[in-house]
Design an enzyme around this catalytic site. Structure first.
Site, short mmCIF file in Angstrom:
data_model
loop_
_atom_site.label_atom_id
_atom_site.label_comp_id
_atom_site.label_asym_id
_atom_site.label_seq_id
_atom_site.Cartn_x
_atom_site.Cartn_y
_atom_site.Cartn_z
N SER A 140 -95.05 3.55 -4.72
CA SER A 140 -93.85 3.73 -5.52
C SER A 140 -93.99 4.92 -6.45
O SER A 140 -95.10 5.32 -6.83
CB SER A 140 -93.61 2.46 -6.36
OG SER A 140 -92.59 2.65 -7.32
N TYR A 153 -96.94 -3.40 -12.25
CA TYR A 153 -96.45 -2.80 -11.01
C TYR A 153 -97.04 -1.40 -10.81
O TYR A 153 -97.49 -1.05 -9.71
CB TYR A 153 -94.92 -2.74 -11.06
CG TYR A 153 -94.23 -2.41 -9.77
CD1 TYR A 153 -94.16 -3.35 -8.74
CD2 TYR A 153 -93.61 -1.18 -9.57
CE1 TYR A 153 -93.50 -3.06 -7.55
CE2 TYR A 153 -92.94 -0.88 -8.40
CZ TYR A 153 -92.89 -1.82 -7.39
OH TYR A 153 -92.22 -1.52 -6.22
#
Length: 242
Positions: A140, A153
């Site tokens: 990501s 995350y």
């Protein structure tokens, strides 16, 4: 026969990747944790387009569940193996670190990072034995630049990039490639609650990406044409972060 396994394949980017690989002629194993209806819909769409797929439900954060699922599949497919693995499954549990719970931290790392470890290790031996394998890890933008409220995350996705670089060097001589794809803002369920109109102003391309655009990149990395690309992290973010 060579199969592709896509984790988190019932929705969003995972679904798009599964559809694209199936369209390229690969039979696809559709992993999902709990959304059976969405997974069955993906299976239906693949078969309706003339492709081949099978459902493979298990929780990637559970090593025993991984082992049971793979063993059961191997029992039914003794002459087949997974030559393409797309580690896409991931969850978000956003919070400022000062308020983040132990569970929010651990669940995100267990799904994205530990899930990658257990599943990839389980499938790697046959790729090495056959001297043929493609591993694509979906990371990501958050793992490249960090995003506030996503310490868990960002940590998991950044660690996945490091693991990608290390594993690529371990297995390259056996013709197994390992790459990462780092999407920015992609129009999926996971980004549905974000203020898209505001965020689009930050993106040079002026829009969110499409899951199909990520899937096209993954399909190329999974193809024979990408045999000399390994250990790379390729961003797909409309120019938002370079």
């Amino acid at each position: 026969m060579n199969y592709a396994l896509v984790t988190g394949a019932s929705r969003g980017i995972g679904r798009a990747i599964a559809l694209r690989l199936a369209a390229d002629g690969m039979p696809v194993l559709l992993n999902y944790r709990s959304n059976t209806a969405a997974a069955e819909a993906t299976l239906h769409d693949i078969e309706a387009a003339g492709g081949k797929a099978e459902l493979m439900p298990f929780d990637v954060s559970d090593p025993k569940a991984i082992e049971q699922a793979i063993e059961a599949w191997k029992g039914q497919h003794p002459d087949d193996y997974v030559s393409v693995l797309v580690n896409n499954a991931g969850i978000r549990q956003d919070n400022l670190m000062i308020f983040m719970t132990d569970e929010q931290w651990q669940q995100v790392l267990d799904t994205t990072l530990t899930g990658f470890f257990h599943l990839t290790r389980r499938l790697l031996k046959e790729m090495l034995t056959h001297r043929n394998g493609r591993i694509v890890n979906i990371t990501s933008l958050s793992g490249l630049k960090g995003l506030p409220g996503q310490a868990n995350y960002s940590a998991a996705k950044a660690a996945l990039i490091g693991a990608t670089k290390a594993l690529a060097q371990e297995v390259a001589a056996r013709k197994v490639t390992v790459n990462a794809v780092a999407p920015g803002f992609i129009a999926t369920d996971m980004t549905a609650e974000l203020p898209e109109e505001e965020l689009k102003k930050m993106i040079p391309a002026g829009r969110f990406g499409k899951p199909e655009e990520v899937a096209d990149l993954v399909a190329f990395l999974a193809s024979p044409q990408a045999a000399y690309i390994t250990g790379q992290t390729i961003s797909i973010n409309g120019g938002l972060y370079t």
